[in-house]
Write a protein that holds these residues in place. Sequence first.
Motif, PDB file in Angstrom:
ATOM      1  N   ARG A  54       0.271  -0.979  -0.227  1.00 45.90           N
ATOM      2  CA  ARG A  54       0.285   0.091   0.175  1.00 45.90           C
ATOM      3  C   ARG A  54       0.885   0.938  -0.130  1.00 45.90           C
ATOM      4  O   ARG A  54       0.296   2.398  -0.732  1.00 45.90           O
ATOM      5  CB  ARG A  54      -0.888  -0.102   1.346  1.00 45.90           C
ATOM      6  N   GLU A  55       2.207   1.143   0.560  1.00 41.91           N
ATOM      7  CA  GLU A  55       2.690   2.279   0.418  1.00 41.91           C
ATOM      8  C   GLU A  55       3.633   2.603  -0.633  1.00 41.91           C
ATOM      9  O   GLU A  55       3.740   3.581  -1.003  1.00 41.91           O
ATOM     10  CB  GLU A  55       4.034   2.032   2.213  1.00 41.91           C
ATOM     11  N   TRP A  56       4.018   1.659  -0.760  1.00 45.38           N
ATOM     12  CA  TRP A  56       4.922   1.472  -2.534  1.00 45.38           C
ATOM     13  C   TRP A  56       3.789   2.587  -3.211  1.00 45.38           C
ATOM     14  O   TRP A  56       3.893   3.154  -4.124  1.00 45.38           O
ATOM     15  CB  TRP A  56       4.594   0.264  -3.165  1.00 45.38           C
ATOM     16  N   ILE A  57       2.186   1.765  -3.054  1.00 47.13           N
ATOM     17  CA  ILE A  57       1.120   2.864  -4.658  1.00 47.13           C
ATOM     18  C   ILE A  57       1.261   4.050  -3.955  1.00 47.13           C
ATOM     19  O   ILE A  57       1.038   5.240  -4.988  1.00 47.13           O
ATOM     20  CB  ILE A  57      -0.236   1.681  -3.952  1.00 47.13           C
ATOM     21  N   LEU A  58       1.499   4.231  -2.791  1.00 50.56           N
ATOM     22  CA  LEU A  58       0.862   5.184  -2.102  1.00 50.56           C
ATOM     23  C   LEU A  58       2.472   6.906  -2.713  1.00 50.56           C
ATOM     24  O   LEU A  58       1.895   7.781  -3.250  1.00 50.56           O
ATOM     25  CB  LEU A  58       1.163   5.773  -0.039  1.00 50.56           C
ATOM     26  N   LEU A  59       3.484   6.016  -2.465  1.00 49.38           N
ATOM     27  CA  LEU A  59       4.917   6.470  -2.972  1.00 49.38           C
ATOM     28  C   LEU A  59       4.781   7.016  -4.489  1.00 49.38           C
ATOM     29  O   LEU A  59       4.916   8.109  -5.877  1.00 49.38           O
ATOM     30  CB  LEU A  59       5.848   5.768  -3.246  1.00 49.38           C
ATOM     31  N   ALA A  60       4.457   5.921  -5.460  1.00 45.22           N
ATOM     32  CA  ALA A  60       3.988   5.716  -7.095  1.00 45.22           C
ATOM     33  C   ALA A  60       3.275   6.789  -6.987  1.00 45.22           C
ATOM     34  O   ALA A  60       3.351   7.755  -8.016  1.00 45.22           O
ATOM     35  CB  ALA A  60       2.839   4.455  -7.638  1.00 45.22           C
ATOM     36  N   VAL A  61       1.462   6.785  -6.736  1.00 45.20           N
ATOM     37  CA  VAL A  61       1.240   8.136  -6.809  1.00 45.20           C
ATOM     38  C   VAL A  61       1.595   9.230  -6.343  1.00 45.20           C
ATOM     39  O   VAL A  61       1.498  10.552  -7.650  1.00 45.20           O
ATOM     40  CB  VAL A  61       0.420   7.894  -6.107  1.00 45.20           C
ATOM     41  N   LEU A  62       2.434   9.811  -5.583  1.00 46.10           N
ATOM     42  CA  LEU A  62       2.727  10.735  -5.380  1.00 46.10           C
ATOM     43  C   LEU A  62       3.539  10.919  -6.317  1.00 46.10           C
ATOM     44  O   LEU A  62       3.688  12.920  -7.007  1.00 46.10           O
ATOM     45  CB  LEU A  62       3.599  10.756  -3.825  1.00 46.10           C
ATOM     46  N   ALA A  63       4.672  10.506  -6.281  1.00 43.52           N
ATOM     47  CA  ALA A  63       5.318  10.397  -7.297  1.00 43.52           C
ATOM     48  C   ALA A  63       4.607  10.960  -8.989  1.00 43.52           C
ATOM     49  O   ALA A  63       5.447  11.267  -9.638  1.00 43.52           O
ATOM     50  CB  ALA A  63       5.881   9.364  -8.078  1.00 43.52           C
ATOM     51  N   ALA A  64       3.720  10.408  -9.932  1.00 40.04           N
ATOM     52  CA  ALA A  64       2.864  10.470 -10.483  1.00 40.04           C
ATOM     53  C   ALA A  64       2.284  12.258 -10.340  1.00 40.04           C
ATOM     54  O   ALA A  64       2.803  12.500 -11.295  1.00 40.04           O
ATOM     55  CB  ALA A  64       2.094   9.322 -11.063  1.00 40.04           C
ATOM     56  N   LEU A  65       1.935  12.096  -9.066  1.00 41.04           N
ATOM     57  CA  LEU A  65       1.336  13.340  -9.088  1.00 41.04           C
ATOM     58  C   LEU A  65       2.694  14.840  -9.691  1.00 41.04           C
ATOM     59  O   LEU A  65       2.255  15.900  -9.980  1.00 41.04           O
ATOM     60  CB  LEU A  65       0.881  13.546  -8.213  1.00 41.04           C
ATOM     61  N   LEU A  66       4.004  14.817  -8.315  1.00 45.14           N
ATOM     62  CA  LEU A  66       4.894  15.481  -8.474  1.00 45.14           C
ATOM     63  C   LEU A  66       5.195  15.770  -9.825  1.00 45.14           C
ATOM     64  O   LEU A  66       5.317  16.560 -10.516  1.00 45.14           O
ATOM     65  CB  LEU A  66       5.680  14.771  -7.584  1.00 45.14           C
ATOM     66  N   GLY A  67       5.276  14.904 -10.994  1.00 48.46           N
ATOM     67  CA  GLY A  67       5.613  14.994 -12.584  1.00 48.46           C
ATOM     68  C   GLY A  67       4.576  15.136 -12.975  1.00 48.46           C
ATOM     69  O   GLY A  67       4.974  16.159 -13.976  1.00 48.46           O
ATOM     70  N   VAL A  68       3.755  14.855 -12.896  1.00 48.82           N
ATOM     71  CA  VAL A  68       2.640  15.375 -13.660  1.00 48.82           C
ATOM     72  C   VAL A  68       2.170  17.586 -13.144  1.00 48.82           C
ATOM     73  O   VAL A  68       2.380  18.047 -14.314  1.00 48.82           O
ATOM     74  CB  VAL A  68       0.399  15.450 -13.746  1.00 48.82           C
ATOM     75  N   LEU A  69       2.710  17.694 -12.459  1.00 45.06           N
ATOM     76  CA  LEU A  69       2.639  19.029 -11.395  1.00 45.06           C
ATOM     77  C   LEU A  69       4.259  19.284 -12.333  1.00 45.06           C
ATOM     78  O   LEU A  69       4.387  20.845 -12.492  1.00 45.06           O
ATOM     79  CB  LEU A  69       3.243  19.450  -9.871  1.00 45.06           C
ATOM     80  N   THR A  70       5.052  18.786 -12.461  1.00 47.26           N
ATOM     81  CA  THR A  70       5.945  19.339 -13.173  1.00 47.26           C
ATOM     82  C   THR A  70       6.404  20.101 -14.350  1.00 47.26           C
ATOM     83  O   THR A  70       6.742  20.275 -15.395  1.00 47.26           O
ATOM     84  CB  THR A  70       7.505  18.531 -12.581  1.00 47.26           C
ATOM     85  N   VAL A  71       5.657  18.859 -15.331  1.00 49.04           N
ATOM     86  CA  VAL A  71       5.075  18.902 -16.579  1.00 49.04           C
ATOM     87  C   VAL A  71       4.372  20.664 -16.315  1.00 49.04           C
ATOM     88  O   VAL A  71       4.017  21.164 -17.451  1.00 49.04           O
ATOM     89  CB  VAL A  71       4.424  17.618 -17.102  1.00 49.04           C
ATOM     90  N   ASP A  72       3.123  20.598 -16.264  1.00 47.77           N
ATOM     91  CA  ASP A  72       2.743  21.343 -16.311  1.00 47.77           C
ATOM     92  C   ASP A  72       3.066  22.837 -15.857  1.00 47.77           C
ATOM     93  O   ASP A  72       2.632  23.522 -16.275  1.00 47.77           O
ATOM     94  CB  ASP A  72       0.936  21.214 -15.479  1.00 47.77           C
ATOM     95  N   ALA A  73       3.665  22.956 -14.198  1.00 47.51           N
ATOM     96  CA  ALA A  73       4.519  24.549 -14.044  1.00 47.51           C
ATOM     97  C   ALA A  73       4.642  24.690 -15.152  1.00 47.51           C
ATOM     98  O   ALA A  73       5.379  24.964 -16.325  1.00 47.51           O
ATOM     99  CB  ALA A  73       4.621  24.062 -12.932  1.00 47.51           C
ATOM    100  N   ALA A  74       5.993  24.125 -16.171  1.00 52.27           N
ATOM    101  CA  ALA A  74       6.775  24.056 -17.456  1.00 52.27           C
ATOM    102  C   ALA A  74       6.345  24.422 -18.478  1.00 52.27           C
ATOM    103  O   ALA A  74       6.444  25.084 -19.113  1.00 52.27           O
ATOM    104  CB  ALA A  74       7.950  22.572 -17.653  1.00 52.27           C
TER     105      ALA A  74
END
Length: 300
Positions: free
Chosen positions: A10-30
């Motif tokens: 479950r924690e791996w899944i949460l980390l993956a979701v957070l990483a994905a969100l961070l990636g999306v936010l980074t791309v969106d910000a760029a």
Amino acid sequence: MPRLRPPRRREWILLAVLAALLGVLTVDAALRVRDARREAKAAIVLLDRSRSTLGPLLRFDTSVWPGRDGYTRLQDDLRAAEGHLRRTDERLGYLQWFAAAGWIVPRYGESLRNGPALLDFTITVTAEASGVLEQAEPLFVGTGNSGDRARAVFVERHDALDGHLARLETVRGDSERLARVRWAGPLGRTARLLPELDQDLARVTSVRTTAARMAAGLDPLLGYGGPRTYIVLGQNEQELRPTGGFLGTMGVVKVADGKIQTFEYASSYEYDPKPDKHRVPPGDFARGLGVAYWYVRDAN
């Protein structure tokens, strides 16, 4: 010594979701920064092209008024610049919330902190300057006689014109504060316009005062509501008199509804009273100049 527990599924899944969100936010910000920079650069080009004409127009400096085509181009440039600036603001969106982080960013921190204020200021000035030009259009490029054109702006459109000038007057303090910021990076080019813009804004108060006086005095001055008659005096400063010079020439002009009805101009000697209507000068005047009659040329 306690052993580290490996992450659960479950924690791996949460980390993956957070990483994905961070990636999306980074791309969106760029993407947002890229689009905002593109819009801002387009606005700067238009404002740079407009500034040599806009300042004199806001000061009603008639020596550098553009023709109809130039005036229309200036209006189009300001409207387009405002659109680019508003899209810049829209694209930056939530990224402006992070402006406060400028305190921890070396070199560019001050620019980052003041960037949103600079954008808001530039949008306001561009929008209000465009509004001034829209209201003043009859005066600069209108048709008909100059009296009707002036009345259309200063009397009929006074409230709208004064509103735009008042809002420009209000942001003068922001201009002075932003001009003191040590700008760096992409915002430096926009900030280049601030000193000249601050000088133009400093004159808005006097322009607003003049416009208010014109609104109050233009109708009686130009004979709207009733004809007016004025005496025009030509004074020779080489022969001093109390009001400025010897009255060598003079004329009478009658105006009504902003138009000159009659105008005559001749030697002041032509306006002297007939011999049977000569006037006796004041005592001191008669004794000083040794004259018995008071002529128009000596009236001042």
